[in-house]
Design an enzyme around this catalytic site. Structure first.
Site, PDB file in Angstrom:
ATOM      1  N   GLY A  26     -11.848  -1.760   1.966  1.00 49.25           N
ATOM      2  CA  GLY A  26     -13.064  -1.302   2.606  1.00 49.25           C
ATOM      3  C   GLY A  26     -12.786   0.000   3.337  1.00 49.25           C
ATOM      4  CB  SER A  49      -6.374  -7.463   1.310  1.00 54.20           C
ATOM      5  OG  SER A  49      -6.186  -6.138   0.828  1.00 54.20           O
ATOM      6  CD  GLU A  50      -4.566  -5.052   4.191  1.00 54.04           C
ATOM      7  OE1 GLU A  50      -3.645  -5.806   4.554  1.00 54.04           O
ATOM      8  OE2 GLU A  50      -4.830  -4.843   2.990  1.00 54.04           O
ATOM      9  CB  THR A  51     -12.038  -2.951   6.198  1.00 58.46           C
ATOM     10  OG1 THR A  51     -12.553  -3.786   5.152  1.00 58.46           O
ATOM     11  CG2 THR A  51     -13.073  -1.886   6.523  1.00 58.46           C
ATOM     12  CG  HIS A  78      -4.507  -1.052  -0.389  1.00 62.16           C
ATOM     13  ND1 HIS A  78      -4.017  -2.014   0.464  1.00 62.16           N
ATOM     14  CD2 HIS A  78      -5.823  -1.352  -0.562  1.00 62.16           C
ATOM     15  CE1 HIS A  78      -4.980  -2.857   0.776  1.00 62.16           C
ATOM     16  NE2 HIS A  78      -6.089  -2.481   0.177  1.00 62.16           N
TER      17      HIS A  78
END
Length: 300
Positions: A26, A49-51, A78
């Protein structure tokens, strides 16, 4: 919900140019004035998984804050690639170099004219660790023979260029595909060595130009298996430079194929460690900023 503050949001697949592959992150290009619980709620709603939240900073060109659906993390490779690829696509940044403040300290990001994004890692740290083959076999659901041959030449090690991982060499691609992780055992091993997870790799690759094929398991940070991991690829690059005898200072890491999310990470180790790749946006819209920990995508 009383407030109707809305922010632009995107889902961006990193380390790929093909939608629905690589590792989705995100991206919130305007993350200023958001509280930690609001950012965590937005991250949970987006479900990646991560923003990453892009914010102004008084010392660096920008500040990036990273949230899983459960907690804030110091650095995410990423998501950094995804953020700068998206900023470049919308002409918010030009090709060139910027300094970025993160929870892990200040890092440098370079954007090339073709949209490739490079992230400088922290100074590499690599050290061998004493883990028996039977412990690895229990953690990864393999027999001890999966490690025995390659382990005579390459050690299990803790490697970091900003986030630490246990680097575990495996003999063959087929064995890597047979991994059946025991997440509790992996979490215990990683925590015992102050690492985020286990990156198992083999020199058997799908693409001729690749150096290794890897899989990352990091349950202690809420990721059972990550599709494609920039920080772990940087750690593997530092590991390879020290132990493998592979010639050159440029490596290519394959990851994500066993999850049907193939991605490719370029790693340079000539001067420190850099990880690089492309990214593609798969969804853009707006999200309502919650007054509480609830959030809702309202326009796409």
């Amino acid at each position: 919900m009383t407030g109707q503050d809305r922010r632009e949001v995107h889902l961006v697949d990193a380390f790929t140019t093909e939608p629905f592959s690589g590792n989705p992150a995100g991206v919130v290009p305007d993350g200023d004035d958001l509280e930690a619980d609001q950012m965590r709620a937005i991250a949970a709603e987006l479900g990646a998984s991560e923003t990453v939240f892009v914010r102004e900073d008084g010392q660096a060109d920008r500040r990036l804050r990273y949230f899983t659906p459960e907690q804030e993390v110091d650095l995410c490779g990423h998501a950094t690639i995804a953020a700068y690829a998206r900023l470049f696509d919308r002409a918010a940044v030009d090709a060139g170099t910027e300094t970025v403040a993160t929870g892990a300290g200040q890092v440098t990001v370079e954007v090339e004219s073709d949209g490739t994004v490079w992230l400088d890692g922290a100074d590499p740290s690599v050290s061998t660790v004493e883990i028996n083959y039977d412990e690895l076999a229990a953690a990864l659901g393999l027999t001890e023979t999966a490690f025995a041959g390659v382990g005579e030449d390459l050690p299990v090690a803790r490697a970091s260029t900003g986030m630490a991982f246990l680097i575990v060499p495996v003999n063959y691609f087929e064995q890597l595909g047979d991994v059946s992780p025991d997440l509790a055992t992996i979490e215990a091993l990683a925590e015992a060595h102050d690492a985020a997870g286990i990156y198992a790799f083999t020199f058997d690759t799908l693409d001729r130009e690749s150096t290794v094929h890897g899989r990352l398991f990091a349950p202690s940070v809420g990721v059972d298996e990550d599709p494609v991991t920039g920080t772990a690829s940087g750690a593997v690059g530092a590991y390879l430079r020290r132990f493998s005898g592979v010639e050159g200072t440029e490596f290519r890491c394959e990851q994500g194929d066993f999850l049907d999310r193939p991605g490719r990470v370029s790693v340079r180790t000539a001067d420190g460690v850099k990880v690089g790749g492309r990214a593609v946006t798969t969804l853009s819209g707006q999200i309502a900023v919650p007054d509480t920990e609830d959030s809702e995508i309202i326009e796409a």
